[in-house]
Scaffold this motif. Structure first.
Motif, PDB file in Angstrom:
ATOM      1  N   GLU A  13       0.817  -1.227   0.000  1.00  0.00           N
ATOM      2  CA  GLU A  13       0.000   0.000   0.000  1.00  0.00           C
ATOM      3  C   GLU A  13       0.842   1.265   0.000  1.00  0.00           C
ATOM      4  O   GLU A  13       0.531   2.219  -0.712  1.00  0.00           O
ATOM      5  CB  GLU A  13      -0.944  -0.001   1.203  1.00  0.00           C
ATOM      6  N   CYS A  53      -4.651   2.249   8.199  1.00  0.00           N
ATOM      7  CA  CYS A  53      -5.487   2.603   7.047  1.00  0.00           C
ATOM      8  C   CYS A  53      -6.385   3.791   7.355  1.00  0.00           C
ATOM      9  O   CYS A  53      -6.549   4.683   6.525  1.00  0.00           O
ATOM     10  CB  CYS A  53      -6.337   1.409   6.620  1.00  0.00           C
ATOM     11  N   THR A  54      -6.956   3.811   8.536  1.00  0.00           N
ATOM     12  CA  THR A  54      -7.816   4.930   8.930  1.00  0.00           C
ATOM     13  C   THR A  54      -7.008   6.211   8.993  1.00  0.00           C
ATOM     14  O   THR A  54      -7.415   7.243   8.445  1.00  0.00           O
ATOM     15  CB  THR A  54      -8.478   4.643  10.294  1.00  0.00           C
ATOM     16  N   GLU A  57      -6.091   7.349   5.543  1.00  0.00           N
ATOM     17  CA  GLU A  57      -7.251   7.493   4.663  1.00  0.00           C
ATOM     18  C   GLU A  57      -7.199   6.560   3.445  1.00  0.00           C
ATOM     19  O   GLU A  57      -7.486   6.953   2.316  1.00  0.00           O
ATOM     20  CB  GLU A  57      -7.426   8.955   4.233  1.00  0.00           C
ATOM     21  N   VAL A  58      -6.835   5.315   3.715  1.00  0.00           N
ATOM     22  CA  VAL A  58      -6.858   4.292   2.673  1.00  0.00           C
ATOM     23  C   VAL A  58      -8.324   3.927   2.425  1.00  0.00           C
ATOM     24  O   VAL A  58      -9.068   3.667   3.376  1.00  0.00           O
ATOM     25  CB  VAL A  58      -6.054   3.041   3.111  1.00  0.00           C
ATOM     26  N   PRO A  59      -8.764   3.916   1.171  1.00  0.00           N
ATOM     27  CA  PRO A  59     -10.164   3.568   0.889  1.00  0.00           C
ATOM     28  C   PRO A  59     -10.509   2.160   1.392  1.00  0.00           C
ATOM     29  O   PRO A  59      -9.673   1.249   1.346  1.00  0.00           O
ATOM     30  CB  PRO A  59     -10.236   3.617  -0.648  1.00  0.00           C
ATOM     31  N   PRO A  60     -11.736   1.985   1.872  1.00  0.00           N
ATOM     32  CA  PRO A  60     -12.146   0.685   2.427  1.00  0.00           C
ATOM     33  C   PRO A  60     -11.911  -0.497   1.494  1.00  0.00           C
ATOM     34  O   PRO A  60     -11.564  -1.583   1.945  1.00  0.00           O
ATOM     35  CB  PRO A  60     -13.640   0.866   2.712  1.00  0.00           C
ATOM     36  N   GLU A  61     -12.060  -0.304   0.201  1.00  0.00           N
ATOM     37  CA  GLU A  61     -11.894  -1.418  -0.738  1.00  0.00           C
ATOM     38  C   GLU A  61     -10.446  -1.914  -0.818  1.00  0.00           C
ATOM     39  O   GLU A  61     -10.190  -2.996  -1.331  1.00  0.00           O
ATOM     40  CB  GLU A  61     -12.413  -1.062  -2.137  1.00  0.00           C
ATOM     41  N   ARG A  62      -9.499  -1.159  -0.286  1.00  0.00           N
ATOM     42  CA  ARG A  62      -8.101  -1.594  -0.293  1.00  0.00           C
ATOM     43  C   ARG A  62      -7.641  -2.061   1.089  1.00  0.00           C
ATOM     44  O   ARG A  62      -6.459  -2.330   1.290  1.00  0.00           O
ATOM     45  CB  ARG A  62      -7.199  -0.453  -0.773  1.00  0.00           C
ATOM     46  N   ARG A  63      -8.545  -2.206   2.026  1.00  0.00           N
ATOM     47  CA  ARG A  63      -8.164  -2.584   3.400  1.00  0.00           C
ATOM     48  C   ARG A  63      -8.310  -4.061   3.697  1.00  0.00           C
ATOM     49  O   ARG A  63      -7.693  -4.563   4.621  1.00  0.00           O
ATOM     50  CB  ARG A  63      -9.034  -1.822   4.409  1.00  0.00           C
TER      51      ARG A  63
END
Length: 74
Positions: A13, A53-54, A57-63
């Motif tokens: 990521e 991730c939070t 600000e990693v988009p949810p679809e990449r978590r």
């Protein structure tokens, strides 16, 4: 998520920033501890990954589902 999967996910990521984020970024959801400190304290890697991730600000679809190796062919 295993520890090795956590590091693989972070590397995938964040690429060149991965090492500094894991060692230097205090995560609010983890009481200001870095990912490394949280791992050393026994926090589950999945919890640390989601906190990172939070914070970043990693988009949810990449978590979800990241860090896993592809299954070996049989």
């Amino acid at each position: 998520m295993r520890r090795s999967e956590f590091f693989r996910a972070v590397e995938d990521e964040f690429q060149a920033r991965a090492s500094s984020l894991v060692h230097d970024l205090g995560l609010g959801a983890l009481g200001g501890r870095t990912a490394t400190e949280a791992l050393d304290d026994g926090t589950p890697p999945r919890s640390i990954w989601l906190a990172l991730c939070t914070e970043m600000e990693v988009p949810p679809e990449r978590r979800h589902g990241v860090g896993r190796q592809e299954p070996r062919g049989r």
